[in-house]
Design a protein around this motif. Structure first.
Motif, mmCIF file in Angstrom:
data_model
loop_
_atom_site.group_PDB
_atom_site.id
_atom_site.type_symbol
_atom_site.label_atom_id
_atom_site.label_comp_id
_atom_site.label_asym_id
_atom_site.label_seq_id
_atom_site.Cartn_x
_atom_site.Cartn_y
_atom_site.Cartn_z
ATOM 1 N N ARG A 56 7.045 -2.712 -6.168
ATOM 2 C CA ARG A 56 5.872 -1.977 -5.848
ATOM 3 C C ARG A 56 4.602 -2.684 -5.585
ATOM 4 N N THR A 57 4.414 -3.817 -6.276
ATOM 5 C CA THR A 57 3.423 -4.752 -6.111
ATOM 6 C C THR A 57 4.034 -6.090 -5.713
ATOM 7 N N TRP A 117 12.322 -6.166 -2.430
ATOM 8 C CA TRP A 117 11.177 -5.163 -2.634
ATOM 9 C C TRP A 117 10.492 -4.983 -3.914
ATOM 10 N N ALA A 131 6.690 -4.429 0.371
ATOM 11 C CA ALA A 131 6.007 -3.730 -0.912
ATOM 12 C C ALA A 131 6.895 -2.326 -0.840
ATOM 13 N N PHE A 132 7.360 -2.056 -2.037
ATOM 14 C CA PHE A 132 8.109 -0.893 -1.954
ATOM 15 C C PHE A 132 7.692 0.279 -2.049
ATOM 16 N N THR A 133 8.082 1.437 -1.354
ATOM 17 C CA THR A 133 7.657 2.814 -1.263
ATOM 18 C C THR A 133 9.314 3.207 -0.620
ATOM 19 N N PRO A 134 9.661 4.702 -1.133
ATOM 20 C CA PRO A 134 10.777 5.221 -0.696
ATOM 21 C C PRO A 134 10.782 5.371 0.900
ATOM 22 N N ASP A 135 9.584 5.619 1.528
ATOM 23 C CA ASP A 135 9.669 5.910 2.902
ATOM 24 C C ASP A 135 9.752 4.596 3.845
ATOM 25 N N ALA A 136 9.021 3.438 3.255
ATOM 26 C CA ALA A 136 9.114 2.115 3.731
ATOM 27 C C ALA A 136 10.677 1.651 3.680
#
Length: 385
Positions: free
Chosen positions: A32-33, A30, A52-57
């Motif tokens: 962010r980009t 994971w 792509a990292f997001t907390p929700d994903a």
């Protein structure tokens, strides 16, 4: 098979990511980009994917039995660990154990989950060396709690080729600058030694390395006291010196004197802004350029005296250099993290919040594996020199 979710694919993480994939683990990388995740895994084949990292994903993908490796900024660690506890997953990080992380210990034990921290370089490899030296001393004929004991552990990321600044940055300088604003607490002459400004406590330090003895500069950092118990020094031991700190090339304090002077004046939001500006300036001027390599020196010393005579005196030392593929810092941090991941998956680390393993068999094997991979390290017996 448990899926490993490796969060963060910056340069310092690449060797560990690649090692786990090459060893056949199921890995999701994971970042962010996605570009960094793609670069980290370029040329590999195996059971891995990139997201792509997001907390929700990430929360949507984490499943019971999985393991999360947080190589994200420190502010993320506790939230990731709490999600792991909620889902039923294990957790690994190279960062120091924060009070908030420590507070998760009881729940982690109850749920049979391991939240492993401090399994990088410093903290990490330094802990392993300390445990091995302590085991060696305890099993020596001269061991006695009544001996006068001294312990030092110094680690530093350096440049392979010295320069006028006595330093080169392999990643953003801001962390180094912030650390210079942090006070430290250690034990010296059997008493508490508080230091508010690291540069006031710089001293010379000789290390016996493969190429000979080299003189560095060192200073204490953070609070060393909790590590006395972690390493097995009991309250009933006779302790003269205990310090964990930072190592720099000789001449560093003089080369950095103007930076120290300015840092001392910085306060509040404006101070933080100026610190970020200094960081950018230093990165432009003193970052590792293509073809340049970094260096890491780590030395852990333990000695004991009786009736004014040293009866035990050994050091565990490492001198590592980067190459055209990876920095030494990246190898040592992320490869050790990957050992932590496999130790958890193999059931070698007990549930709860913990640091680098104290079990001497596990600690010894990690150091042996690092040495077998090419890292130069050795125990030096000073009484035989």
């Amino acid at each position: 098979m448990a899926r490993i979710h490796w969060l963060g694919a910056g340069l310092s993480t690449v060797p560990g990511i690649r090692r786990l994939i090459e060893r056949g683990h199921s890995v999701t990388v994971w970042n962010r980009t996605l570009e960094k995740a793609e670069a980290a895994t370029a040329g590999l084949s195996g059971d891995f994917d990139l997201m792509a990292f997001t907390p929700d994903a990430f929360a949507d993908e984490l499943k019971e039995g999985d393991l999360a490796v947080s190589m994200l900024p420190g502010d993320f660690h506790v939230a990731i660990a709490e999600l792991c506890l909620e889902v039923g997953a294990n957790f690994v990080s190279s960062s120091y154990i924060s009070p908030e992380m420590r507070a998760l210990n009881t729940v982690a034990r109850q749920r049979g989950l391991a939240l492993v921290n401090e399994v990088g370089l410093d903290p990490g490899i330094d802990h392993l060396m300390a445990h091995v030296l302590m085991d060696d001393y305890r099993n020596s004929p001269v061991f006695s709690k009544g001996n006068v004991h001294s312990f030092r552990s110094y680690c530093g990321g350096l440049s392979e080729e010295p320069n006028d600044f006595c330093y080169k940055f392999s990643w953003a300088p801001l962390g180094v600058l912030k650390a210079l604003r942090s006070p430290s607490k250690s034990l010296r002459d059997g008493k508490v030694y508080d230091v508010s400004r690291p540069w006031d406590a710089v001293e010379s330090y000789d290390v016996t390395l493969e190429k000979g003895t080299e003189t560095f500069e060192v200073y204490p950092n953070r609070d060393s006291y909790p590590f006395m118990k972690q390493y097995g020094f009991g309250d009933d031991w006779n302790m003269e010196l205990f310090v964990r700190g930072t190592l720099r090339l000789g001449g560093w304090s003089k080369a950095w004197s103007e930076i120290f002077t300015e840092i001392e004046t910085l306060e509040g939001e404006a101070g933080d802004k100026r610190l970020a500006e200094i960081s950018a300036e230093l990165w432009n001027k003193y970052s590792l350029k293509e073809g340049e390599h970094d260096r890491v020196v780590l030395s852990v010393d333990l000695w004991a005296e009786r009736d004014g005579k040293r009866v035990y005196d050994k050091s565990y030392v490492m001198d590592a250099y980067g190459d055209d593929n990876h920095t030494a810092m990246a190898r040592l941090v992320s490869i050790t993290v990957s050992y932590g991941v496999e130790a958890v998956l193999n059931g070698e680390i007990a549930p709860g919040v913990s640091a680098a393993p104290r079990d001497i068999d596990v600690a010894g094997k990690w150091l042996e594996d690092l040495q077998a991979s090419g890292e130069k390290m050795a125990i030096v017996d000073h009484l035989k020199h």
